[in-house]
Structure formats: C-alpha cells, structure tokens
Design a protein around this motif. Structure first.
Motif, mmCIF file in Angstrom:
data_model
loop_
_atom_site.group_PDB
_atom_site.id
_atom_site.type_symbol
_atom_site.label_atom_id
_atom_site.label_comp_id
_atom_site.label_asym_id
_atom_site.label_seq_id
_atom_site.Cartn_x
_atom_site.Cartn_y
_atom_site.Cartn_z
ATOM 1 N N CYS A 196 0.815 -1.220 0.000
ATOM 2 C CA CYS A 196 0.000 0.000 0.000
ATOM 3 C C CYS A 196 0.853 1.277 0.000
ATOM 4 O O CYS A 196 0.572 2.246 0.705
ATOM 5 N N GLU A 208 -1.502 -3.531 -3.636
ATOM 6 C CA GLU A 208 -2.149 -2.211 -3.637
ATOM 7 C C GLU A 208 -3.669 -2.346 -3.576
ATOM 8 O O GLU A 208 -4.389 -1.379 -3.797
ATOM 9 N N ASN A 210 -7.237 -3.264 -1.426
ATOM 10 C CA ASN A 210 -7.779 -3.171 -0.064
ATOM 11 C C ASN A 210 -6.883 -2.351 0.851
ATOM 12 O O ASN A 210 -6.656 -2.703 2.011
ATOM 13 N N CYS A 211 -6.401 -1.272 0.319
ATOM 14 C CA CYS A 211 -5.586 -0.370 1.131
ATOM 15 C C CYS A 211 -6.469 0.738 1.694
ATOM 16 O O CYS A 211 -7.368 1.229 1.017
ATOM 17 N N SER A 212 -6.223 1.115 2.920
ATOM 18 C CA SER A 212 -6.982 2.200 3.531
ATOM 19 C C SER A 212 -6.624 3.507 2.857
ATOM 20 O O SER A 212 -5.453 3.768 2.558
ATOM 21 N N PRO A 213 -7.660 4.374 2.640
ATOM 22 C CA PRO A 213 -7.355 5.669 1.996
ATOM 23 C C PRO A 213 -6.508 6.560 2.891
ATOM 24 O O PRO A 213 -6.491 6.437 4.082
#
Length: 213
Positions: A196, A208, A210-213
């Motif tokens: 990420c 890359e 299911n990465c947190s914004p």
C-alpha cells in the motif's frame, strides 16, 4: 769419623686429620657464606647463583604483570563455527565468545578484537580462502553469497536459487506480503513497507488492493 748429618724425618700420614680437612672444605662449599665479624662473606659461586635466581624471579614477575595488564592472548579456536544471536551460523573470534555473521567477514570492518575476521590471508582471494560454512553457492556457478544471506527473503543470487532450498520453507518472513514480485530484488514475497505504498510490486497488484485511503 762420623759426620753429623741431619736426615729429614718422614711424617706419618694421619688419615683422620685428612678426613677432617675434607669435611671442613665441603662444609664451607655447602654453606657458601660465613660470618666475618659484622657481615657475611660469600663465595663468588654463591653470589652468581643468587643473582641468577633473583633475575629469573624478577623476569617471571614482569611477565605476570604484563599478562595481567594487557591480557593473555587467547588460544586460536580449532573450530570457527558458532551460532549468532539470531541462530545463524557465524564466524567465531579468537576470544571464543564473539560470533560474527558471515556477511561481516572480510567486509573491511574489524568485528573481532584482534581483527581475525579481516585476516589478509583469508580475505585475499574470495571466496576461495573462506571457510566453506561461510559460503552459499548459487545456481550460477559464477555467483556466490554469504551463507547468512540464504533464505532471507531477498534475491541475492539473482536467480532466486538462494530462496528455494529446503531450509527456506514455503512461508514468507514475518510481516511480508506473499506474491510474485515485479522486481528481481525479491522472489516470493515483498517487505511490509512495500504494501500500500502506491507502487506496484506484485504482478497481480495485490500489494495495492484493499488499502486504507
């Protein structure tokens, strides 16, 4: 007419007096020194022996003091194999306590007190003069790495042959992300810092997703 001649008289040999003289001389030889009034008179032989003994004791005392001050040089280990803190095979220093990682041997930095890990004879022709336990031979016969670089998650050989051995297992190092890396630097996993980070490091982009914004 008789002449008045004086004939020398023979002295009788007294064995007992001779024995007493020999005994007296031998006693003097043993005693070495005798009382001469207020001081003692010693023979030259006795003085020489005493001086020799004194100098010998003084030399031993000096050696002992130097050994205490500078330390007695440790005996060279017959076997240099040891285990590092992370359970890796390492290089044992002369102090028989310090265990150096293979990759720290012949790297230009002295890690042993007496610099035996940088011995010119051992480091002059790499890897030929290195002990076998410090070396891992890659699939490419022209490429070698240090043994602690095997199964470390990195493609040190360039063909991933250092990451496929039975010692490596099938799991990734703790925290690493398993995928098929895009870059040759890694073989089967990527470090957690690559997850990420906005850059593709896996062929399927799974690093890359299911990465947190």
């Amino acid at each position: 007419m008789r002449s008045n001649k004086t004939h020398p008289q023979r002295r009788s040999f007294d064995a007992s007096s001779m024995g007493s003289t020999v005994t007296m001389l031998s006693r003097k030889e043993k005693d070495c020194c005798e009382d001469c009034g207020k001081c003692k008179c010693c023979t030259v032989r006795c003085v020489c022996i005493s001086a020799f003994v004194f100098l010998g004791l003084a030399f031993l005392a000096m050696v002992l003091v130097l050994a205490i001050l500078y330390g007695i040089p440790p005996r060279t280990p017959e076997n240099r194999i040891c285990k590092t803190a992370n359970n890796r095979t390492g290089f044992l220093c002369d102090d028989r306590a310090t265990c150096v990682l293979p990759s720290a041997v012949c790297n230009g930095v002295s890690n042993c007190y007496n610099s035996e890990d940088e011995n010119p004879q051992m480091c002059s022709n790499l890897p030929k003069n290195l002990p076998a336990f410090l070396i891992f031979q890659c699939a490419n016969p022209l490429v070698w790495i240090y043994s602690n670089q095997e199964c470390d998650g990195y493609n040190n050989c360039g063909d991933c042959s250092d990451e496929v051995g039975s010692l490596c297992g099938s799991s990734c190092p703790a925290g690493w992300w398993r995928c098929t890396p895009v870059f040759y630097q890694f073989c089967w996993c990527i470090p957690p810092t690559f997850r990420c980070d906005g850059v593709q490091h896996c062929n399927d982009w799974s690093d890359e997703i299911n990465c947190s914004p």
